[in-house]
Design a protein around this motif. Structure first.
Motif, PDB file in Angstrom:
ATOM      1  N   UNK A 262      23.946  11.308 -44.163  1.00 50.04           N
ATOM      2  CA  UNK A 262      22.779  12.071 -43.719  1.00 50.04           C
ATOM      3  C   UNK A 262      21.958  11.292 -42.701  1.00 50.04           C
ATOM      4  N   UNK A 263      21.885   9.963 -42.862  1.00 55.49           N
ATOM      5  CA  UNK A 263      21.156   9.156 -41.885  1.00 55.49           C
ATOM      6  C   UNK A 263      21.775   9.260 -40.499  1.00 55.49           C
ATOM      7  N   UNK A 264      23.091   9.340 -40.454  1.00 51.49           N
ATOM      8  CA  UNK A 264      23.783   9.308 -39.165  1.00 51.49           C
ATOM      9  C   UNK A 264      23.941  10.697 -38.540  1.00 51.49           C
ATOM     10  N   UNK A 265      23.640  11.740 -39.301  1.00 50.28           N
ATOM     11  CA  UNK A 265      23.784  13.092 -38.759  1.00 50.28           C
ATOM     12  C   UNK A 265      23.005  13.293 -37.457  1.00 50.28           C
ATOM     13  N   UNK A 266      21.696  12.932 -37.380  1.00 46.23           N
ATOM     14  CA  UNK A 266      20.974  13.159 -36.114  1.00 46.23           C
ATOM     15  C   UNK A 266      21.559  12.404 -34.925  1.00 46.23           C
ATOM     16  N   UNK A 267      22.078  11.192 -35.148  1.00 46.38           N
ATOM     17  CA  UNK A 267      22.642  10.413 -34.049  1.00 46.38           C
ATOM     18  C   UNK A 267      23.896  11.086 -33.498  1.00 46.38           C
ATOM     19  N   UNK A 268      24.680  11.696 -34.378  1.00 47.38           N
ATOM     20  CA  UNK A 268      25.911  12.342 -33.931  1.00 47.38           C
ATOM     21  C   UNK A 268      25.640  13.723 -33.338  1.00 47.38           C
ATOM     22  N   UNK A 269      24.659  14.433 -33.902  1.00 57.34           N
ATOM     23  CA  UNK A 269      24.378  15.790 -33.426  1.00 57.34           C
ATOM     24  C   UNK A 269      23.680  15.807 -32.087  1.00 57.34           C
ATOM     25  N   UNK A 270      22.822  14.804 -31.837  1.00 58.10           N
ATOM     26  CA  UNK A 270      22.025  14.788 -30.610  1.00 58.10           C
ATOM     27  C   UNK A 270      22.447  13.655 -29.685  1.00 58.10           C
ATOM     28  N   UNK A 271      23.720  13.315 -29.710  1.00 61.24           N
ATOM     29  CA  UNK A 271      24.225  12.280 -28.815  1.00 61.24           C
ATOM     30  C   UNK A 271      24.067  12.748 -27.383  1.00 61.24           C
ATOM     31  N   UNK A 272      23.513  11.870 -26.537  1.00 56.96           N
ATOM     32  CA  UNK A 272      23.204  12.246 -25.147  1.00 56.96           C
ATOM     33  C   UNK A 272      24.395  12.118 -24.216  1.00 56.96           C
ATOM     34  N   UNK A 273      25.591  11.978 -24.771  1.00 55.44           N
ATOM     35  CA  UNK A 273      26.810  11.982 -23.945  1.00 55.44           C
ATOM     36  C   UNK A 273      26.784  10.948 -22.830  1.00 55.44           C
ATOM     37  N   UNK A 274      26.454   9.756 -23.181  1.00 55.12           N
ATOM     38  CA  UNK A 274      26.493   8.676 -22.214  1.00 55.12           C
ATOM     39  C   UNK A 274      25.255   8.534 -21.392  1.00 55.12           C
ATOM     40  N   UNK A 275      24.327   9.452 -21.499  1.00 50.72           N
ATOM     41  CA  UNK A 275      23.081   9.334 -20.749  1.00 50.72           C
ATOM     42  C   UNK A 275      22.223   8.239 -21.342  1.00 50.72           C
ATOM     43  N   UNK A 276      21.682   7.389 -20.484  1.00 45.24           N
ATOM     44  CA  UNK A 276      20.922   6.243 -20.966  1.00 45.24           C
ATOM     45  C   UNK A 276      19.618   6.673 -21.633  1.00 45.24           C
ATOM     46  N   UNK A 277      19.062   7.758 -21.238  1.00 41.44           N
ATOM     47  CA  UNK A 277      17.792   8.197 -21.800  1.00 41.44           C
ATOM     48  C   UNK A 277      18.035   8.932 -23.115  1.00 41.44           C
ATOM     49  N   UNK A 278      17.100   8.748 -24.040  1.00 42.69           N
ATOM     50  CA  UNK A 278      17.196   9.375 -25.347  1.00 42.69           C
ATOM     51  C   UNK A 278      16.597  10.775 -25.298  1.00 42.69           C
ATOM     52  N   UNK A 279      17.242  11.696 -26.015  1.00 37.71           N
ATOM     53  CA  UNK A 279      16.616  12.991 -26.201  1.00 37.71           C
ATOM     54  C   UNK A 279      15.473  12.846 -27.188  1.00 37.71           C
ATOM     55  N   UNK A 280      14.598  13.830 -27.183  1.00 42.74           N
ATOM     56  CA  UNK A 280      13.424  13.759 -28.052  1.00 42.74           C
ATOM     57  C   UNK A 280      13.820  13.761 -29.516  1.00 42.74           C
TER      58      UNK A 280
END
Length: 1065
Positions: A262-280
């Motif tokens: 569950x901790x890793x779910x947000x990191x996998x779901x909102x991965x920015x596809x190589x973009x250096x900037x983080x999504x909100x």
């Protein structure tokens, strides 16, 4: 009289004894306190009774509902459908489980049985492939079903968070709780993975993924509390569980594995596809992860080796590194987390856990000889140094409390905390050992030699400056603004010495005209003429940080602070910042570099827009500053609109796109002079008319025109009934026939003049404050703004929308209206948000009062304010809350800034929102919103009314044609010009030209596009001067042969003010 009786006061019938005044006051005060105490005691007793009764009733209802729920579940037979699962299983279950478990902060045996039954039914239901059976199919159903599904699964996540937070307090005494918790974790894992849903058709996969992302977004935010609960759960894992060579896959292991998943779910779901900037969403989840998970003592040693590999992946570590660098700037890590402050600061455990995750082996051992694959070593070094510096500062600040902590430990008050200092055979210093080992230093040196750590190599010297850093921490820095100015000067290629110019007013441009330098070129920053491509990545990051923080500061910075106190920058520094951002944004858009640096360009554009709007309202920059970047290389005027039309629509929200040349016309239109933007606006209208003609809407003159008949005394009502329903069809020509006050049709053919008269007169009637649709501001300009009481009139909103169409029609047909709108209202029409300081243009008295509250030095409670505003409408008072519960929220020193901005937001945005939206809908039926964004508020008024330009009487005289026996030397003609050349003669002429629809031609802005001013004076045999309304051009002035200037003046005034149209014929 005896001295002892001088100060005695007789109580007459109140008492038989006479006492002193002080004693009387003391007794009265004591009795008042007793009454207040009794009143508060009664109120407290009533409150306690109310709370207890509510709790008691809730518990009884919950127990009763639980019994009914058990019976309903037992009686259920066959396959349970999704609606039954939602309405009869989950809805009552979530209702009674909340008071029975969550509110009591414990799990009882009866509740455990209900949980087990519910979770088993749900897990069995999720294995179904039938759409009408599976509970997850509600996520792709109707809107109501989607909302119900989202609410219920979020409640299950909250229940999961509760079970994990105090897991250790009941897991040892009740093994059934562990089994139920494992079932719940398994259920949540299934709900957060749309691939595990067996009932979703292929065409609905995107809808299912969207629903799952919404749930994962809730998990990653602080509202769910899941990260906090998992952090508490991990602190209770012991060595015997995680350091085994063979992992036992019991319930506790399944719970731990599910929690990590569950901790890793947000990191996998909102991965920015190589973009250096983080999504909100990822940034929010990474912040929760850093604050609550990386602060767990001995994190790596507590996690099973089989699961540890997931935590060491680069997709998890890299967002955390970026978030740590942000969090440490606000000291968040020093005050949050789950570790005990008596042992090691939270930042210390973050440091050790980062080192262990990057350098440790997969089995949790500190013995390793390589970094984790894919980790950015540059960011890793930055994180280590900033964490180490903050740890040393924290330890130094806590040194004074060391003796006190030691005494507490000797007294046994901190017993049980010593276990945090060691873990098995390891101590805390063992976790930091890898950074001092030879392999670690060697790999870093190899990275430096490969030039990938060049910019970060200086970070190794930060530890040697700890004493200086700690010294600066004791005294807050007073030159933060100066440091930012130095950074910006380095980026812009300007030295600090060259920036020492006058900081006064708007005439500072003279300071830049020394030598042979063109003053316009001074504001064009040469180093930024190629956009972001010409500066380093490090400087780009500095620009991004500055723009993001300064744009936020400009939201709350009032005019007194900006212009008078000049904080945080002087006006000269503000001009330098504006010139740098102006050059950067324009060239970045022109050279199409916005796509690669979207976030930076977005922040820079927002900051530039706020500075430009403040300058438009209260000038502090010379006009040449805004024009300088495009002075040499801007596209031709005729080409720019056509380029803009073929570009995708550029929205004003945070999702800006930057499609090369067309977008800078929308984002930075101020680089063109106002006159050229007016030509662009006319070009847009010309292109629209051409497209309509090609579409067959303008086949022949008069073929598509709209014929209307209106009464002179009811122009607004008749125009509303006949034209309001046309919408965009109002772009067609209008043929108007007037009916006089006597009910007779007026003579005259409409070849354009009558429709212009109609638009002018109907706008004059609609904008009249006595009509009730619009009112005037309390400022000296008396500008127009929608009347809030218009909402309560019959068809008030529709009438406002119709007036918007009339204004749009006037702009579309190039007809000037002699009215100007309030700055705040125009901002709404341009799609821009209004902030505190713009209130001074709407209600100066309210603005002064809010500034008084903002700068009030005493206790604001003395002002007896709350978060409400009172409005009067048709004799009735309406109390409106500025925020939920505003009636019960007192304004204090802590929330007075919120009150000031809430009040300003209501007056500037919320109050007029329905009216401005209605006017905007009508206006945009004829004028595209992108056309309007070419102008600021004052320029829009100038576009609408032509501005306050003087009339050139000499030019008018040269272009006057005389007929009927008159010539330039005629006596009456000389008297006519003598009257117009008097002290207030221009006023007469302005009125005269307004009646003749020549005021539009009088504007200097349009002199290059239109014919010069002409006047047709005809001789009339009679005693009455006639100002005739007719369709020809130029309109005639029927002038009798007057012999005295006073008579001519009086007749001229009467003819102009009569406004009787053809009735004087």
């Amino acid at each position: 009289m005896d001295d002892s009786r001088k100060n005695l006061v007789s109580l007459r019938g109140a008492s038989a004894r006479e006492i002193t005044r002080d004693a009387l006051l003391e007794r009265v005060s004591h009795e008042r306190e007793l009454r207040n105490f009794a009143r508060r005691a009664n109120s407290a007793a009533l409150f306690i009774q109310r709370v207890w009764r509510s709790y008691n009733v809730t518990m009884k209802v919950a127990l009763q509902l639980q019994e009914e729920w058990n019976i309903s579940v037992q009686d259920a037979s066959g396959r349970m459908r999704k609606t039954w699962i939602s309405c009869f299983l989950l809805r009552p279950f979530l209702f009674f489980i909340t008071p029975l478990s969550l509110r009591q902060c414990t799990v009882q045996g009866q509740a455990v049985n209900s949980m087990r039954t519910c979770f088993l039914i749900l897990l069995e239901n999720l294995n179904s492939t039938a759409v009408d059976i599976n509970f997850c199919s509600l996520a792709i159903g109707t809107i109501e079903e989607q909302r119900m599904w989202s609410y219920q699964v979020k409640k299950l996540v909250s229940l999961c968070s509760f079970m994990l937070s105090d897991y250790d307090s009941y897991s040892l005494s009740c093994s059934e709780v562990a089994a139920v918790t494992a079932l719940l974790m398994r259920l949540v894992i299934t709900l957060t993975d749309s691939r595990a849903w067996k009932c979703i058709p292929d065409e609905n996969l995107e809808d299912a993924d969207r629903a799952v992302k919404g749930l994962i977004r809730f998990i990653g935010c602080d509202k769910s509390g899941l990260f906090r609960s998992i952090g508490r759960y991990m602190t209770k894992l012991n060595a015997s569980f995680t350091l085994q060579s063979l992992v036992q896959k019991d319930d506790k292991f399944l719970i731990t594995a599910s929690a990590i998943t569950l901790l890793l779910r947000p990191f996998l779901a909102f991965n920015s596809d190589g973009n250096e900037s983080l999504t909100l969403d990822m940034q929010c989840a990474a912040e929760q992860y850093c604050v609550y998970i990386l602060t767990v003592p001995w994190l790596v040693q507590r996690i099973p080796a089989l699961i540890l590999r997931a935590l060491k992946h680069k997709s998890i570590l890299m967002p955390c590194f970026e978030t740590i660098l942000i969090l440490m700037n606000y000291s968040t890590m020093d005050i949050s987390g789950v570790s005990s402050a008596n042992d090691m600061p939270c930042v210390g455990w973050v440091l050790s856990n980062v080192i262990s995750l990057v350098t440790g082996s997969d089995n949790g051992s500190i013995q390793s000889s390589s970094f984790t694959d894919g980790v950015d070593i540059v960011k890793y070094v930055h994180v280590l140094n900033i964490l180490a510096d903050r740890l040393l500062i924290k330890i130094e600040n806590n040194r004074l409390a060391k003796k006190e902590r030691l005494e507490l430990e000797e007294d046994g008050s901190s017993a049980g905390t010593s276990g945090e200092k060691t873990f098995g055979s390891l101590n805390y210093m063992d976790l930091l050992r890898p950074v001092c080992q030879q392999w670690h230093l060697s790999k870093l040196m190899v990275t430096v030699k490969s030039n990938t750590l060049t910019d970060a190599s200086d970070c190794f010297t930060l530890n040697s400056d700890l004493k200086q850093i700690k010294g600066k921490q004791k005294q807050p820095s007073k030159d933060v603004a100066a440091k930012w100015v130095n950074v910006l000067h380095k980026i812009g290629g300007k030295s600090q010495t060259n920036a020492d110019y006058g900081s006064d007013g708007n005439d500072s441009q003279a300071g830049y005209t020394q030598g042979k330098t063109n003053p316009v070129d001074i504001w064009d920053v040469e180093s930024l003429r190629c956009g972001l491509e010409s500066i380093s990545k490090e400087k780009s990051c500095l620009i991004h940080l500055f723009c993001a923080t300064y744009a936020h500061l400009l939201l709350v910075l009032d005019d007194i602070e900006f212009y008078e106190k000049q904080v945080p920058f002087s006006l000269e520094q503000q001009r330098r910042i504006a010139s740098m951002l102006n050059t950067l944004v324009y060239n970045g858009l022109l050279h199409n570099t916005g796509r690669q640096n979207k976030l930076i360009m977005d922040a820079a554009s927002r900051c530039l827009q706020m500075l430009y709007e403040r300058d438009c309202r209260h000038q502090f920059c010379p006009p040449s500053l805004w024009l300088s970047p495009a002075r040499k290389n801007r596209p031709p005027i005729a080409m720019a609109p056509r380029t803009h039309e073929v570009q995708p629509d550029v929205r004003s929200d945070d999702n800006l796109t930057f499609p090369s040349m067309g977008s800078f016309i929308t984002v930075t239109p101020h680089v063109y002079p106002f006159e050229e933007r007016v030509q662009m606006f006319r070009e847009f209208i010309k292109m629209d008319k051409t497209s309509r003609r090609m579409a067959g809407e303008l086949n022949a003159p008069g073929e598509r025109s709209v014929a209307i008949v209106v009464r002179r005394g009811h122009l607004v009502e008749d125009g509303f009934q006949q034209l309001n329903s046309l919408g965009t069809k109002l772009k067609s020509s209008i043929h108007v026939s007037f009916v006089s006050e006597c009910g007779l049709a007026e003579a005259g053919l409409d070849y354009g003049g009558l429709s212009k008269e109609f638009l002018t007169d109907i706008s004059k009637g609609a904008f009249d404050p006595q009509y009730g649709l619009f009112c005037q501001t309390s400022t000296s300009e008396r500008l127009l703004i929608p009347n809030t009481s218009a909402r309560f009139q019959e068809n008030g909103i529709q009438m406002i929308e119709f007036v918007g169409r009339i204004v749009g029609k006037a702009l579309y047909e190039e007809i000037l209206l002699d009215f100007s709108f309030s700055h705040v209202f125009v901002q709404k029409l341009l799609g821009r948000y209004c902030f505190l300081d713009e209130l001074s243009t709407l209600d100066p008295e309210l603005y002064r009062n809010l500034m008084y509250v903002k700068n009030y030095e005493g206790d604001v409670k003395e002002l007896s304010l709350d978060f409400t505003v009172t409005e009067e409408s048709y004799g009735k008072m309406h109390v409106i809350e500025l925020r939920p519960g505003g009636k019960d929220t007192t304004v204090t020193n802590e929330n007075k800034l919120q009150y000031v901005h809430a009040m300003a937001d209501y007056k500037l945005n919320r109050q007029m929102l329905p009216l401005s939206n209605a006017f905007y809908r009508g206006l945009t039926d004829l004028i595209s919103p992108s056309w309007l964004k070419l102008f600021n508020a004052s320029e829009f008024n100038q576009l609408l009314s032509g501005g306050n330009h003087d009339i050139d009487v000499d030019d008018l005289r040269k272009n006057t044609r005389y007929t009927g026996g008159y010539s330039e030397g005629s006596r009456t003609v000389k008297l006519f010009w003598e009257v117009l050349n008097q002290k207030n003669g221009v006023c007469f002429l302005s009125l005269l030209l307004a009646v003749h629809e020549l005021h539009y031609l009088a504007s200097n802005i349009y002199s290059q596009l239109l014919l010069s001013i002409r006047l047709h004076v005809m001789c009339l045999f009679g005693q009455h001067l006639e100002v005739r309304m007719w369709s020809g051009y130029p309109p005639p002035l029927h002038l009798p042969t007057y012999k005295r200037a006073s008579t001519l003046r009086a007749k001229l005034l009467y003819a102009i003010n009569s406004n009787a149209g053809f009735e004087l014929s």
